[in-house]
Motif scaffolding. Sequence first.
Motif, PDB file in Angstrom:
ATOM      1  N   GLY A   2      51.741  36.681  36.444  1.00  0.00           N
ATOM      2  CA  GLY A   2      51.233  36.915  37.337  1.00  0.00           C
ATOM      3  C   GLY A   2      51.911  36.595  38.752  1.00  0.00           C
ATOM      4  O   GLY A   2      53.268  36.100  38.799  1.00  0.00           O
ATOM      5  N   PRO A   3      51.315  36.840  40.029  1.00  0.00           N
ATOM      6  CA  PRO A   3      52.056  36.056  41.458  1.00  0.00           C
ATOM      7  C   PRO A   3      52.607  34.834  41.223  1.00  0.00           C
ATOM      8  O   PRO A   3      52.107  34.129  40.574  1.00  0.00           O
ATOM      9  N   SER A   5      52.417  31.446  42.199  1.00  0.00           N
ATOM     10  CA  SER A   5      51.376  30.440  42.610  1.00  0.00           C
ATOM     11  C   SER A   5      51.914  29.481  43.669  1.00  0.00           C
ATOM     12  O   SER A   5      51.286  28.863  44.570  1.00  0.00           O
ATOM     13  N   GLU A   8      51.330  30.146  46.997  1.00  0.00           N
ATOM     14  CA  GLU A   8      49.993  30.523  47.736  1.00  0.00           C
ATOM     15  C   GLU A   8      49.063  29.270  47.345  1.00  0.00           C
ATOM     16  O   GLU A   8      49.641  28.359  46.608  1.00  0.00           O
ATOM     17  N   VAL A  15      41.982  30.655  47.003  1.00  0.00           N
ATOM     18  CA  VAL A  15      42.475  32.130  46.855  1.00  0.00           C
ATOM     19  C   VAL A  15      41.395  33.106  47.462  1.00  0.00           C
ATOM     20  O   VAL A  15      41.598  34.058  48.151  1.00  0.00           O
ATOM     21  N   ASN A  19      40.885  38.282  46.650  1.00  0.00           N
ATOM     22  CA  ASN A  19      42.180  38.420  46.241  1.00  0.00           C
ATOM     23  C   ASN A  19      42.512  37.870  44.950  1.00  0.00           C
ATOM     24  O   ASN A  19      43.398  38.407  44.166  1.00  0.00           O
ATOM     25  N   LEU A  20      41.647  37.196  44.024  1.00  0.00           N
ATOM     26  CA  LEU A  20      41.888  36.758  42.942  1.00  0.00           C
ATOM     27  C   LEU A  20      41.627  38.171  41.994  1.00  0.00           C
ATOM     28  O   LEU A  20      42.406  38.488  40.884  1.00  0.00           O
ATOM     29  N   ASP A  22      42.442  41.050  42.848  1.00  0.00           N
ATOM     30  CA  ASP A  22      43.653  41.785  43.032  1.00  0.00           C
ATOM     31  C   ASP A  22      44.824  41.244  42.266  1.00  0.00           C
ATOM     32  O   ASP A  22      45.459  42.042  41.841  1.00  0.00           O
ATOM     33  N   ARG A  23      44.837  40.022  42.316  1.00  0.00           N
ATOM     34  CA  ARG A  23      45.737  39.374  41.150  1.00  0.00           C
ATOM     35  C   ARG A  23      45.585  39.774  39.956  1.00  0.00           C
ATOM     36  O   ARG A  23      46.730  40.014  39.174  1.00  0.00           O
ATOM     37  N   ALA A 109      44.840  28.366  40.325  1.00  0.00           N
ATOM     38  CA  ALA A 109      44.875  30.022  40.250  1.00  0.00           C
ATOM     39  C   ALA A 109      46.018  30.449  39.274  1.00  0.00           C
ATOM     40  O   ALA A 109      46.082  31.441  38.685  1.00  0.00           O
ATOM     41  N   ASP A 113      45.961  33.644  36.486  1.00  0.00           N
ATOM     42  CA  ASP A 113      47.325  34.397  36.260  1.00  0.00           C
ATOM     43  C   ASP A 113      47.576  34.537  34.902  1.00  0.00           C
ATOM     44  O   ASP A 113      47.877  35.708  34.355  1.00  0.00           O
ATOM     45  N   ASP A 117      47.450  37.695  32.443  1.00  0.00           N
ATOM     46  CA  ASP A 117      48.685  38.138  31.739  1.00  0.00           C
ATOM     47  C   ASP A 117      48.092  38.389  30.053  1.00  0.00           C
ATOM     48  O   ASP A 117      48.507  39.539  29.414  1.00  0.00           O
TER      49      ASP A 117
END
Length: 321
Positions: A2-3, A5, A8, A15, A19-20, A22-23, A109, A113, A117
């Motif tokens: 994932g992104p 973190s 961020e 978050v 936005n979560l 979107d992640r 977060a 993520d 995954d």
Amino acid sequence: MGPDSSQEPQTISQVGEFNLIDRVTAGREQSPGTLLGPGDDAAVLAAPDGRVVASTDVLVEHVHFRFDWSTPHQVGRKAVAVNLSDINAMGAVPTGLLVGLGCPPDTPAAVVDQLADGLWEEAQRVGVGIVGGDMVTAPALTVSITVLGDLQGRAPVTRSGARPGDVVAVAGRLGWSAAGLAVLGRGFRSPVAVVGAHRVPEPPYGAGPQAAVAGATSMVDTSDGLLADLGHIATASQVAIDLRTDQVEIPQRLVEVASALGADARHWVLTGGEDQALIATFPANRPVPPDFREIGVVAEGSGVTIDGADYEGSTGWEHWR
């Protein structure tokens, strides 16, 4: 993965819900049958068969998983696998997943993520994606998965169709998850293959439709344990089932682990749940599909026996027991 973190906010409360989402969903590949994916009020999936198979499972932290035993990625994979297994057990193929996620506001977060995954990795093993869902605040991390499936023109294979004279067969592993749980419960983290079987089951994906095509009369997955799930078929079909121990394999690896722990590998195989193997019954005059191995017979009567005798002791998992 994932992104990143590290660049961020570190908790999901920082978050934010959208936005979560979107992640979890951005950049992921959907199956061709997904006509409208995440981002609207509801998803739209194709249903070529005209019928939709649906199943839901809920996994709760400290009840179904522990993060000191499993990584978030492994929890994600397991959450999807146990649901895909139910679709498999109906003789259907999966078409999409809906995910409900509840977690405390201070959840990192990065945990979400990694969980995402794992969800996507297991879903992609059968060529489907997460088409929608919901995220809420909860006192403990909770993952609810709903899987939708397609019967491809076949009748669903239920628990209620077994008939006297049928043979009983199984596809997949038995006892491995229970052995892994026993190892973790003793504070060990190896053997890796055994512990891994508890962290992430390996359902025999595709064996369900294979059984349906071969004429299976009933089917169930081993969520609760071999004897317990045979009992589900026996009760629903109003028949008796006799398990033949000379046909039930006790893997040597489990024998070795049981010996080291002072446990009984046979008990794991007979009563251990969460392997997500498939149990099916087939007419005696038709060949059993290649992924299945015969383990018993169906007869007139009721209940489950082993070599003609009752089994003394617990037969498997049951909530609130």
